[in-house]
Design a protein around this motif. Structure first.
Motif, short mmCIF file in Angstrom:
data_model
loop_
_atom_site.label_atom_id
_atom_site.label_comp_id
_atom_site.label_asym_id
_atom_site.label_seq_id
_atom_site.Cartn_x
_atom_site.Cartn_y
_atom_site.Cartn_z
N SER A 147 0.82 -1.22 0.00
CA SER A 147 0.00 0.00 0.00
C SER A 147 0.85 1.27 0.00
O SER A 147 0.38 2.34 -0.39
CB SER A 147 -0.93 0.01 1.22
N ALA A 148 2.12 1.16 0.42
CA ALA A 148 3.00 2.33 0.44
C ALA A 148 4.45 1.89 0.22
O ALA A 148 5.29 1.99 1.12
CB ALA A 148 2.86 3.08 1.77
N PRO A 149 4.78 1.40 -0.97
CA PRO A 149 6.13 0.90 -1.24
C PRO A 149 7.14 2.04 -1.37
O PRO A 149 6.77 3.18 -1.71
CB PRO A 149 5.97 0.16 -2.56
N LEU A 150 8.41 1.73 -1.12
CA LEU A 150 9.48 2.71 -1.31
C LEU A 150 9.93 2.71 -2.77
O LEU A 150 10.08 1.64 -3.37
CB LEU A 150 10.68 2.37 -0.42
N ASN A 151 10.19 3.89 -3.29
CA ASN A 151 10.69 3.97 -4.67
C ASN A 151 12.13 3.50 -4.78
O ASN A 151 12.62 3.22 -5.88
CB ASN A 151 10.57 5.40 -5.19
N SER A 152 12.82 3.42 -3.65
CA SER A 152 14.22 2.98 -3.66
C SER A 152 14.35 1.46 -3.55
O SER A 152 15.45 0.93 -3.64
CB SER A 152 14.99 3.64 -2.51
#
Length: 334
Positions: free
Chosen positions: A99-104
C-alpha cells in the motif's frame, strides 16, 4: 508476450516499478524478468549490501516487509527477491508494504503455478498500482508462433518441420524450449542462422523420422508401412514416446479435422484462422478430409479416447504401451 516485452523494455531503459508481483503457470516469463533484475539493476559492488533473495519456505511476509522498508546503502536502489512465494502462508500480509512501497526498493515476488485473488486486499492493492502480472500457459496452437517470434528476436529462423518437431517434443514448456535453443546455439556455433530438422536430431536428441509429427503424417496419408515402423520404435522406447503424448497430438489433429469438414469457407487463409494453425499445415487437413470421411473421424476420436483410458489402466489388464499403440493405429487406419 506483449506485456512481457514491455516489462523487459522498461527494465532495459531503467524504468523500474517498486513491486513486480509475477504469477501464473508460465514460469519462463517469471524467471526471465527476475533473472534480468537480479543480474542488471545493481552493480556487483552494490549487490553485496543491497540485494537480498528469499525463498517462500524459509521466510514469512513480515520479514519481507521489513527488508523492503530498508533504505539502500551507497546505491540508488535495493533489490528484494522472493522466490517460490506461493509457499508463504501469510502472503496477504504483504499488503502492509504494497500500500506504500518505497521507490528505492525493487521488490520482486515469484508466485509460481498459482494466481493471487485480485478481489482480496493484497490483490486489489497490487492491481491498483499496476504491480501484478499474470503469465498463462500457452495453448498448443500458440507455441509455434511463439517459437518463431522468439527465434526472430534472436536473429534466427526455423524450418517449418523443425519447428513442428520442437513443439511436438517439448510441448508448451517454454523454459525447456529456450534451454534447448541455447544448447543448440552453443553446439552449432555463431554460424547458426536457420534451424533445420537435422539440427534438431543431432543436437536436441529427437529423431526427425520417428516422432508424433511423422506418425500423424503417416496416418493422414494412410501410409501403413511408415505408421507401423514408427510405432514399433515408440514401443521400444516408451519413456521417450509416452502413449499419452502421442494420443494428445493425434486427438488435436482429428478434432480439428472434424471442424474442417463443417467450414463453409475452405480457403487456406480462412482455414488457418479458424483452426488456429499456420497456412503451411492446411494441406494436412485437406488431405485428411480426402482420406477419412467425417463418420470415420468421429470413430477415430472415440478410439483415441478409448486408448487414452486404457493407457491409464481402465479396461486394460496386461497390454503394454507398445501393444496399445499397435492396436490403436490399426483401428485408425482400418
Amino acid at each position: 508476450m506483449t506485456e512481457f516485452k514491455q516489462i523487459m523494455t522498461d527494465l532495459k531503459n531503467r524504468r523500474f516499478k517498486p513491486i513486480y508481483f509475477l504469477m501464473g503457470e508460465e514460469t519462463y516469463y517469471i524467471d526471465a524478468i527476475t533473472n534480468y533484475i537480479v543480474d542488471n539493476v545493481l552493480t556487483e559492488e552494490e549487490k553485496g549490501f543491497n540485494q537480498t533473495v528469499y525463498y517462500g519456505k524459509d521466510v514469512d511476509a513480515a520479514t519481507v516487509v521489513m527488508a523492503s522498508r530498508r533504505y539502500p546503502m551507497m546505491s540508488k536502489y535495493q533489490v528484494v527477491v522472493v522466490k517460490e512465494a506461493q509457499d508463504i502462508e501469510n502472503i496477504d500480509e504483504l499488503q502492509h508494504y504494497a500500500s506504500a512501497p518505497l521507490n528505492s526498493t525493487i521488490l520482486v515476488v515469484n508466485y509460481k503455478y498459482k494466481t493471487l485473488d485480485r478481489r482480496k486486499k493484497l490483490g486489489s492493492i497490487l492491481k491498483k498500482n499496476n504491480a501484478i502480472f499474470e503469465f498463462k500457459k500457452l495453448y498448443d496452437n500458440q507455441v509455434g508462433a511463439w517459437l518463431t517470434q522468439y527465434l526472430k528476436d534472436q536473429g534466427l529462423t526455423i524450418d517449418v518441420k523443425a519447428g513442428a518437431l520442437m513443439t511436438d517434443y517439448l510441448g508448451t514448456n517454454l523454459s525447456k524450449m529456450v534451454k534447448e535453443i541455447d544448447k543448440l546455439k552453443v553446439a552449432v556455433g555463431p554460424g547458426l542462422k536457420h534451424i533445420t530438422p537435422d539440427h534438431i536430431e543431432k543436437n536436441i536428441g529427437m529423431s526427425k523420422d520417428y516422432n508424433s509429427f511423422e506418425l500423424q503424417k503417416a496416418l493422414i496419408t494412410k501410409d501403413v508401412l511408415k505408421a507401423n515402423r514408427i510405432i514399433k520404435v515408440f514401443g521400444k522406447d516408451p519413456k521417450s514416446h509416452p502413449i499419452q503424448a502421442v494420443i494428445s497430438v493425434l486427438f488435436n489433429y482429428f478434432s480439428k479435422l472434424m471442424v474442417y469438414y463443417y467450414l463453409p469457407d475452405k480457403a487456406k487463409g480462412n482455414v488457418a484462422r479458424e483452426l488456429g494453425i499456420r497456412e503451411f499445415f492446411v494441406q494436412d487437413y485437406s488431405m485428411g478430409a480426402r482420406n477419412y470421411p467425417a463418420r470415420k473421424v468421429v470413430s477415430i476420436i472415440s478410439v483415441l479416447r478409448e486408448y487414452d483410458m486404457k493407457s491409464k489402466g481402465f479396461g486394460n489388464v496386461s497390454a503394454n504401451n507398445g501393444e496399445l499403440l499397435k492396436e490403436m493405429v490399426f483401428k485408425i487406419l482400418h
